[in-house]
Scaffold this motif. Structure first.
Motif, short mmCIF file in Angstrom:
data_model
loop_
_atom_site.label_atom_id
_atom_site.label_comp_id
_atom_site.label_asym_id
_atom_site.label_seq_id
_atom_site.Cartn_x
_atom_site.Cartn_y
_atom_site.Cartn_z
N ARG A 220 0.87 12.03 15.98
CA ARG A 220 0.33 12.44 14.68
C ARG A 220 0.19 11.19 13.82
NH1 ARG A 220 0.13 16.40 10.60
NH2 ARG A 220 1.05 15.73 8.62
N THR A 221 -1.01 10.92 13.33
CA THR A 221 -1.25 9.75 12.48
C THR A 221 -1.54 10.20 11.06
OG1 THR A 221 -2.14 8.49 14.34
CG2 THR A 221 -2.67 7.71 12.14
N VAL A 222 -0.81 9.64 10.10
CA VAL A 222 -0.95 10.03 8.70
C VAL A 222 -1.22 8.79 7.85
CG1 VAL A 222 0.18 11.09 6.70
CG2 VAL A 222 0.63 11.97 9.01
N ILE A 223 -2.34 8.79 7.14
CA ILE A 223 -2.63 7.73 6.17
C ILE A 223 -1.93 8.08 4.86
CG2 ILE A 223 -4.43 6.55 4.86
CD1 ILE A 223 -6.38 7.32 7.10
N VAL A 224 -1.22 7.13 4.29
CA VAL A 224 -0.53 7.35 3.02
C VAL A 224 -1.35 6.68 1.91
CG1 VAL A 224 1.62 7.12 1.75
CG2 VAL A 224 1.67 7.35 4.25
N PRO A 225 -2.07 7.46 1.13
CA PRO A 225 -2.93 6.88 0.08
C PRO A 225 -2.13 6.04 -0.91
CG PRO A 225 -3.43 9.21 0.41
CD PRO A 225 -2.18 8.94 1.17
N ASN A 226 -2.72 4.91 -1.28
CA ASN A 226 -2.15 3.99 -2.28
C ASN A 226 -0.89 3.28 -1.80
OD1 ASN A 226 -4.16 4.75 -4.24
ND2 ASN A 226 -2.98 6.61 -4.60
N ALA A 227 -0.58 3.38 -0.52
CA ALA A 227 0.63 2.74 0.01
C ALA A 227 0.29 1.40 0.64
CB ALA A 227 1.30 3.63 1.05
N SER A 228 1.20 0.44 0.43
CA SER A 228 1.11 -0.84 1.12
C SER A 228 1.92 -0.73 2.41
CB SER A 228 1.67 -1.95 0.23
OG SER A 228 3.09 -1.87 0.16
N HIS A 229 2.25 -1.87 2.97
CA HIS A 229 3.07 -1.91 4.20
C HIS A 229 4.46 -1.31 3.97
CE1 HIS A 229 4.54 -3.43 8.00
NE2 HIS A 229 5.43 -4.20 7.41
N TRP A 230 4.91 -1.29 2.73
CA TRP A 230 6.27 -0.88 2.40
C TRP A 230 6.31 0.58 1.95
CZ3 TRP A 230 10.21 -4.20 3.49
CH2 TRP A 230 9.82 -5.51 3.82
N ILE A 231 5.92 1.47 2.82
CA ILE A 231 5.81 2.89 2.48
C ILE A 231 7.16 3.48 2.10
CG2 ILE A 231 5.12 5.17 3.35
CD1 ILE A 231 3.15 3.71 5.21
N GLN A 232 8.23 3.02 2.74
CA GLN A 232 9.56 3.57 2.43
C GLN A 232 10.01 3.23 1.01
OE1 GLN A 232 8.99 1.01 4.37
NE2 GLN A 232 10.64 -0.49 4.36
N ASN A 233 9.47 2.17 0.44
CA ASN A 233 9.77 1.82 -0.95
C ASN A 233 8.90 2.61 -1.92
OD1 ASN A 233 11.56 -0.07 -0.01
ND2 ASN A 233 10.35 -1.85 -0.61
N GLU A 234 7.64 2.76 -1.59
CA GLU A 234 6.67 3.33 -2.52
C GLU A 234 6.60 4.85 -2.46
OE1 GLU A 234 4.04 -0.73 -1.93
OE2 GLU A 234 3.63 1.07 -0.77
#
Length: 249
Positions: A220-234
């Motif tokens: 399953r591939t999910v694009i996270v809008p407005n996220a940089s490489h640091w998704i766990q932070n943002e």
């Protein structure tokens, strides 16, 4: 007697559900502090090891991703995990651990913005990118200016992750894994494991990771809008939601 590598831990040791979180290059276990706290609040015992060569740990005899993974085997030998999450290089470590996961136990695996395949040109670019953090020595304020969705704690843990690691970490681990190719490891996924890849917004981070992930089967591939490489932070809530989705479905 098996020695367990250093780690951070959240939640009750008596919790019936467990999560294993693996950080990326030039980072530490506390990069997951918000994700870990959220999972602990939902009843998980969360364990986040520090990789070899990070957080004052001495490096291994080589710098291959598989070596980083094998070093964490004591965790898989000591317990079974319902959720396994890896960020960046930590996601590649998770892929290298897939073959060791129980074959019949349902589990949720989430890879946060991994670079599964890199060309020679992209490898050179990554070396420059990672080395710049060490060379320029950015402060917490610098990180918060560049990453407006980060908290101050996110920025402080990022600074510490860089400062308490080895100066040559990025070069050693990048050069030690050339050619950079890890997509084939997904074939080691047990049938009972659900695998999700979270991809940073291509508008901010380029489309190469999305293009690679889109070719994979049973993922399953999910694009996270407005996220940089640091998704766990943002967007830590997205990481938690996707990890739990696979368990609850």
């Amino acid at each position: 007697m098996t020695t367990v590598p250093s780690a951070s831990q959240w939640g009750s040791p008596t919790a019936s559900r467990r999560a294993l979180l693996i950080h990326g290059l030039n980072s530490s276990s506390h990069t997951f502090h918000r994700v870990a706290s959220a999972l602990a609040a939902k009843g998980y015992l969360v364990v986040a090891p520090n990789l070899l060569g990070h957080a004052l740990r001495n490096p291994g005899t080589d710098f291959q991703i598989q070596t980083l993974a094998d070093d964490l085997l004591p965790y898989l030998q000591a317990a079974e995990y319902d959720i396994v999450i890896g960020h960046s290089v930590g996601a590649l470590v998770v892929l290298s651990l897939l073959k060791y996961l129980p074959k019949a136990k349902p589990a949720s695996v989430v890879l946060i913005d991994p670079s599964l395949e890199l060309t020679e040109e992209q490898v050179v670019h990554r070396r420059v990118l990672f080395a710049s953090d060490v060379r320029n020595n950015p402060t917490a304020e610098d990180y918060m200016t560049l990453n407006t969705l980060w908290t101050r704690d996110d920025a402080i843990w990022r600074v510490l992750g860089t400062k308490i690691g080895r100066e040559t970490n990025s070069d050693d681990h990048i050069d030690g894994n050339v050619p950079w190719s890890f997509s084939h490891l997904i074939a080691d996924k047990p049938a009972a494991v659900a695998l999700t890849i979270l991809v940073a917004d291509p508008r901010l981070n380029g489309s190469s990771k999305l293009e690679t992930a889109a070719k994979l089967k049973d993922v399953r591939t999910v694009i996270v809008p407005n996220a940089s490489h640091w998704i766990q932070n943002e967007f830590p809530e997205v990481v938690v939601e996707e990890a739990l989705r696979n368990i609850e479905e």
